[in-house]
Enzyme design. Sequence first.
Site, PDB file in Angstrom:
ATOM      1  N   LYS A   1       0.829  -1.207   0.000  1.00 37.36           N
ATOM      2  CA  LYS A   1       0.000   0.000   0.000  1.00 37.36           C
ATOM      3  C   LYS A   1       0.868   1.265   0.000  1.00 37.36           C
ATOM      4  O   LYS A   1       0.626   2.198  -0.761  1.00 37.36           O
ATOM      5  CB  LYS A   1      -0.928  -0.023   1.208  1.00 37.36           C
TER       6      LYS A   1
ATOM      7  N   THR B   1       4.028   1.435  -0.908  1.00 34.70           N
ATOM      8  CA  THR B   1       4.760   1.432  -2.183  1.00 34.70           C
ATOM      9  C   THR B   1       3.878   1.957  -3.305  1.00 34.70           C
ATOM     10  O   THR B   1       4.327   2.728  -4.163  1.00 34.70           O
ATOM     11  CB  THR B   1       5.236  -0.002  -2.511  1.00 34.70           C
TER      12      THR B   1
ATOM     13  N   ARG C   1       2.547   7.840   7.168  1.00 37.06           N
ATOM     14  CA  ARG C   1       2.899   7.773   8.587  1.00 37.06           C
ATOM     15  C   ARG C   1       4.372   7.457   8.788  1.00 37.06           C
ATOM     16  O   ARG C   1       5.029   6.877   7.935  1.00 37.06           O
ATOM     17  CB  ARG C   1       2.069   6.690   9.278  1.00 37.06           C
TER      18      ARG C   1
ATOM     19  N   ALA D   1      -3.310   1.040  12.751  1.00 33.31           N
ATOM     20  CA  ALA D   1      -4.715   1.006  12.340  1.00 33.31           C
ATOM     21  C   ALA D   1      -5.485  -0.141  12.978  1.00 33.31           C
ATOM     22  O   ALA D   1      -6.705  -0.186  12.883  1.00 33.31           O
ATOM     23  CB  ALA D   1      -4.819   0.906  10.820  1.00 33.31           C
TER      24      ALA D   1
ATOM     25  N   PHE E   1      -3.696  -0.628   6.819  1.00 33.31           N
ATOM     26  CA  PHE E   1      -4.321  -1.934   6.606  1.00 33.31           C
ATOM     27  C   PHE E   1      -5.473  -1.862   5.591  1.00 33.31           C
ATOM     28  O   PHE E   1      -5.399  -1.083   4.646  1.00 33.31           O
ATOM     29  CB  PHE E   1      -4.760  -2.555   7.935  1.00 33.31           C
TER      30      PHE E   1
ATOM     31  N   PHE F   1       2.930  -8.772  -9.047  1.00 34.28           N
ATOM     32  CA  PHE F   1       4.159  -9.465  -8.686  1.00 34.28           C
ATOM     33  C   PHE F   1       4.610 -10.323  -9.875  1.00 34.28           C
ATOM     34  O   PHE F   1       3.837 -10.579 -10.802  1.00 34.28           O
ATOM     35  CB  PHE F   1       3.955 -10.350  -7.452  1.00 34.28           C
TER      36      PHE F   1
ATOM     37  N   TRP G   1       6.809  -0.931  -8.189  1.00 35.47           N
ATOM     38  CA  TRP G   1       7.926  -1.477  -7.406  1.00 35.47           C
ATOM     39  C   TRP G   1       9.142  -1.704  -8.301  1.00 35.47           C
ATOM     40  O   TRP G   1      10.259  -1.346  -7.945  1.00 35.47           O
ATOM     41  CB  TRP G   1       7.503  -2.792  -6.739  1.00 35.47           C
TER      42      TRP G   1
END
Length: 632
Positions: free
Chosen positions: A82, A84, A106, A337, A368, A456, A485
């Site tokens: 998330k 990334t 955060r 979270a 999350f 991925f 990524w």
Amino acid sequence: MPHKLTNILTRVPSDIDIAQAATPLPIEKIAAEAGILPEELDLYGKSKAKVHLSIRDRLKNSPNGKYVVVTAITPTPLGEGKTTTTVGLSQALGAHLGKRVFTCIRQPSQGPTFGIKGGAAGGGYSQIIPMEEFNLHLTGDIHAIIAANNLLAAAIDARMFHEASADDTQMFERLCPPGKDGSRKFSPVMLRRLRKLGISKTDPNELTPEERSRFARLDIDPDTITWRRVLDTNDRMLRGITIGQGPEEKGFTRSTGFDIAVASEIMAVLALATDLADMRDRLGRMVIGNNKAGEPITADDIGASGALTVLMKDTIMPNLMQTIEGTPAFVHAGPFANIAHGNSSIVADQIALKLVGPDGYVLTEAGFGADMGFEKFCNIKCRYSGLKPDGAVLVATIRALKMHGGGPKVVAGKPLANAYTQEDLSLLEKGCSNMVRMIADVRAFGIPVVVAVNRFKDDTDNEVALVRRLAKEAGAADAVVSNHWAEGGAGAVELGKAVIAAFEKKSDFHFLYSLDLSIKEKIEKIVKEIYGGAGVEYSPEAEKQVEVYTRQGFDKLPICMAKTQYSLSHDANLKGAPSGFTVPVREIRASVGAGFLYPLLGTMTTMPGLSTRPGYYDVDLDTATGRIIGLS
């Protein structure tokens, strides 16, 4: 200032190798490009700085940019990328699509950083840099929270200790000792307590004996104390401790424990405060327990809230950093979270929205899944900020969706089972029920959602096509594959275009519940409409707490559910989109300063533990060069 990466390698190196190969731009240049004036910047070295809240005042008449919250499906223990995705999307919008953009995320806890999860700067070619500074001390905000939290903890026990051995007259004399001229005075925090007691007098000598007694004796009931000590290390042995065993404590022992630092209410206060005065008031309102008459005792009553504010005064300023492609980022606050509201600060979002202007984008991340940080973003953070999101990005991975379809357990540190590395459309389709539920949860708040399929290497074209089709059939405005990524911003350009197109129109954002509902009605609304549960079961202790908080006037606060992040339900073993389950509420705690009640569902721990083989095994320092190695 944003720049496209030109040195991307086909075989993606480790996160830290990528980060250390990049040369951060001087933070003054990042600030100037973002529209921050030199006098609004406090430098912390060459690559990070704090920014003043006065930026909001300077730009108060400027329109806000688009406000986009990034959330996810229910994750595996490996995380679904998330952060990334948030960073990669920011790089795509800023460095490739020519948009003004700000990333707001955060600050991670050092507990998970040295444990299993690792840091939270993003990954691959979509990171905040320098990632070592991001993941470790940054500008000291978490250290300030620890200092403030533990000062209050010490003050609570000291007050009970001294009250146990003094009568009311002695306590008043100690709290308001006469000066050399015989005069007495109240400190500012004492005047706050007097106002709470309905006493308008400001001269200690004018108080009646009864008023002196009410003022001086807190009479804290030790069995009701909820305030615990904190540290930023995963230390399971401190979950439950006994304090006061030294010989000078005269047998004044008490059972308590430690939480992870980011679980402190002070962290939640920092994230939800809108300015320094608001933070001061919230710190003062924090309830640490009750007196023996059942009345709440606050940090103002203890007398420590002014000192807490002094320790916290610099933390209210957001931390400015940059992505690997030179787009600006605010890293500010870090509440979990699953046990707090899981969002970065209000002030960071507010400042960023002014800086990007009406044609720009602010990406803010909620922790999350959409049932966790996103629900709390809407019902808690947006209530206090007054901001309305224009749309949401829902991050999904085929790996996680297969797990929700009944795939083998995913365990951090262990190789993935074959089900996750080979095409299995049947397993994947079953697991997409989780994504469908999360899309419905986002749309329940009246905002459009774009699904980002974080691809991925083992994901097949057929699998990607299936997820995209099911997402759009479920009501997503679009579903786009993103390869940020491995490719940085270039890999998220199509996602960026989808976001621009989908969030062009004004959203119809609304809250899930009214604050006028009862505590139970708000809890049950979340359980039924967000989690898909059938109902709620309250322990006797929770029933009593509902009655107490209602009597104390805290029933109008929003709800911050504390539950597992690994299921839409309270049970981590229930995958996909379970239904018909009953949620057990075993306890309800009050974070009155932060401004919410948080029910604990099932078994929840506020202090993580270390595994047999934590991440700190890999972290070391090259003493010849000063280079940190092994951080992830």
